[in-house]
Scaffold this motif. Sequence first.
Motif, PDB file in Angstrom:
ATOM      1  N   UNK A  11       0.847  -1.204  -0.156  1.00  0.00           N
ATOM      2  CA  UNK A  11       0.114  -0.110  -0.257  1.00  0.00           C
ATOM      3  C   UNK A  11       0.907   1.448  -0.201  1.00  0.00           C
ATOM      4  N   UNK A  12       1.675   1.295   1.285  1.00  0.00           N
ATOM      5  CA  UNK A  12       2.967   2.633   0.867  1.00  0.00           C
ATOM      6  C   UNK A  12       3.367   2.665  -0.367  1.00  0.00           C
ATOM      7  N   UNK A  16       3.050   6.021  -2.035  1.00  0.00           N
ATOM      8  CA  UNK A  16       4.360   7.287  -2.920  1.00  0.00           C
ATOM      9  C   UNK A  16       4.920   6.789  -4.363  1.00  0.00           C
ATOM     10  N   UNK A  17       4.179   5.742  -4.706  1.00  0.00           N
ATOM     11  CA  UNK A  17       4.469   5.453  -6.293  1.00  0.00           C
ATOM     12  C   UNK A  17       3.913   6.484  -7.535  1.00  0.00           C
ATOM     13  N   UNK A  18       3.002   6.595  -7.137  1.00  0.00           N
ATOM     14  CA  UNK A  18       1.899   7.719  -7.174  1.00  0.00           C
ATOM     15  C   UNK A  18       2.231   9.149  -7.121  1.00  0.00           C
ATOM     16  N   UNK A  19       2.417   9.943  -6.150  1.00  0.00           N
ATOM     17  CA  UNK A  19       3.555  10.762  -5.702  1.00  0.00           C
ATOM     18  C   UNK A  19       4.416  11.349  -6.649  1.00  0.00           C
ATOM     19  N   UNK A  79      11.996   0.780  -1.455  1.00  0.00           N
ATOM     20  CA  UNK A  79      10.462   0.269  -1.052  1.00  0.00           C
ATOM     21  C   UNK A  79      10.067   1.232  -0.082  1.00  0.00           C
ATOM     22  N   UNK A  80      10.463   1.106   1.229  1.00  0.00           N
ATOM     23  CA  UNK A  80      10.870   2.304   1.719  1.00  0.00           C
ATOM     24  C   UNK A  80      10.368   4.061   1.674  1.00  0.00           C
ATOM     25  N   UNK A  81      10.870   4.453   0.755  1.00  0.00           N
ATOM     26  CA  UNK A  81      11.300   5.585   0.926  1.00  0.00           C
ATOM     27  C   UNK A  81       9.613   6.304   1.047  1.00  0.00           C
ATOM     28  N   UNK A  82      10.043   7.621   1.626  1.00  0.00           N
ATOM     29  CA  UNK A  82       9.230   8.706   1.819  1.00  0.00           C
ATOM     30  C   UNK A  82       8.460   9.865   0.840  1.00  0.00           C
ATOM     31  N   UNK A  83       7.425  10.298   0.692  1.00  0.00           N
ATOM     32  CA  UNK A  83       6.489  11.040   0.279  1.00  0.00           C
ATOM     33  C   UNK A  83       7.392  12.548   0.306  1.00  0.00           C
ATOM     34  N   UNK A  84       7.750  12.849   1.281  1.00  0.00           N
ATOM     35  CA  UNK A  84       9.379  13.741   1.645  1.00  0.00           C
ATOM     36  C   UNK A  84      10.145  13.337   0.593  1.00  0.00           C
TER      37      UNK A  84
END
Length: 104
Positions: A11-12, A16-19, A79-84
């Motif tokens: 889900x994450x 984040x991929x869509x972002x 895979x653990x990258x964040x939106x910021x």
Amino acid sequence: FRSIADEHLLDHVKRVGEHLGAGLAALPSSLIAETRGVGLWRAIALREPSAAQVEAIARDGGLLVNAVRPDVIRLAPPLIVTEPDVDEALSILREVLRGQALSA
């Protein structure tokens, strides 16, 4: 596999991929021919064979990308990258591509 499910990693990655995809599509650069990919695995197709230069300048700016063809840059964040984190990467890419377009 339990950790992936328990931590809702897929889900994450989707969120984040869509972002990331939306941010790449919004990059204002005449150097970009198209962006493509799904999830966090993305590519930027360039109008010129300047991927190696973009890769080098991005690396100097603190962003690791991969020139997979003379005119294609690959982005493959963890895979653990964040939106910021993605926002910071997009900011670096924006500056790199702006500089490349000006020097082309």
